[in-house]
Motif scaffolding. Structure first.
Motif, short mmCIF file in Angstrom:
data_model
loop_
_atom_site.label_atom_id
_atom_site.label_comp_id
_atom_site.label_asym_id
_atom_site.label_seq_id
_atom_site.Cartn_x
_atom_site.Cartn_y
_atom_site.Cartn_z
N ASP A 1 33.36 62.77 16.04
CA ASP A 1 32.29 63.16 16.95
C ASP A 1 31.08 63.72 16.20
OD1 ASP A 1 33.81 62.37 19.13
OD2 ASP A 1 34.55 64.39 19.56
N GLN A 2 31.34 64.40 15.08
CA GLN A 2 30.24 64.93 14.26
C GLN A 2 29.37 63.78 13.73
OE1 GLN A 2 30.36 68.06 15.35
NE2 GLN A 2 29.97 68.86 13.31
N CYS A 3 30.01 62.73 13.27
CA CYS A 3 29.27 61.57 12.75
C CYS A 3 28.53 60.86 13.87
CB CYS A 3 30.22 60.60 12.05
SG CYS A 3 30.91 61.26 10.52
N LYS A 4 29.18 60.72 15.00
CA LYS A 4 28.55 60.03 16.13
C LYS A 4 27.30 60.77 16.60
CE LYS A 4 29.26 57.95 20.65
NZ LYS A 4 27.90 57.55 20.63
N LYS A 5 27.40 62.10 16.69
CA LYS A 5 26.24 62.90 17.09
C LYS A 5 25.05 62.63 16.18
CE LYS A 5 27.50 67.21 17.09
NZ LYS A 5 27.76 68.65 17.25
N PHE A 6 25.32 62.58 14.89
CA PHE A 6 24.23 62.38 13.93
C PHE A 6 23.74 60.94 13.94
CE2 PHE A 6 21.99 62.30 9.91
CZ PHE A 6 21.42 63.56 9.88
#
Length: 140
Positions: free
Chosen positions: A38-43
């Motif tokens: 989710d951290q990667c997706k947000k960015f």
């Protein structure tokens, strides 16, 4: 030149955002990875970065790698990537990890690791200066 960030939490994402916005790195030339997808997706929803599937994939496909993981995870990360970091440039922001500890942990020669103190990256404008300094060192 491909830039990679392992750890897209508060510090990793803030540093990368500043580097992209300051035009020190290009989003399309940047690889990211975090154990929390989710951290990667947000960015990646905001910036056109390449999301990698693992630490190893990121290391293999990056020239400069920002290690933005919590200090307690650094030893395991270094053990995982140590065979693949030759001829790579590592930048660490891990509090409490000295240059010697990083070099011992990754078993590469001197000159391959740049340590950036957390206090130096608290302000976004300092991040841009840190990246400029790092790029200048590795061009020499």
């Amino acid at each position: 030149m491909k830039f990679g960030v392992i750890g897209m939490g508060n510090m990793g994402s803030t540093i990368l955002k500043a580097a992209i916005q300051s035009d020190y790195v290009k989003a399309y030339e940047t690889n990211i990875y975090d154990v929390n997808p989710d951290q990667c997706k947000k960015f990646s929803d905001v910036y056109a970065v390449n999301v990698m599937e693992s630490n190893l994939q990121l290391v293999k496909e990056s020239d400069f790698i920002l290690l933005a993981v919590k200090p307690q995870y650094m030893k395991g990360l270094l053990q995982e990537i140590q065979r693949h970091v030759r001829n790579k440039r590592l930048i660490s922001i891990a509090a409490g990890w000295t240059m010697e500890m990083l070099q011992d942990g990754q078993r590469v020669g001197r000159g391959h690791v740049v340590e950036v103190k957390t206090a130096e990256v608290r302000a976004v404008h300092m991040v841009a200066r840190a990246f400029n300094a790092v790029r200048a060192v590795f061009r020499a």
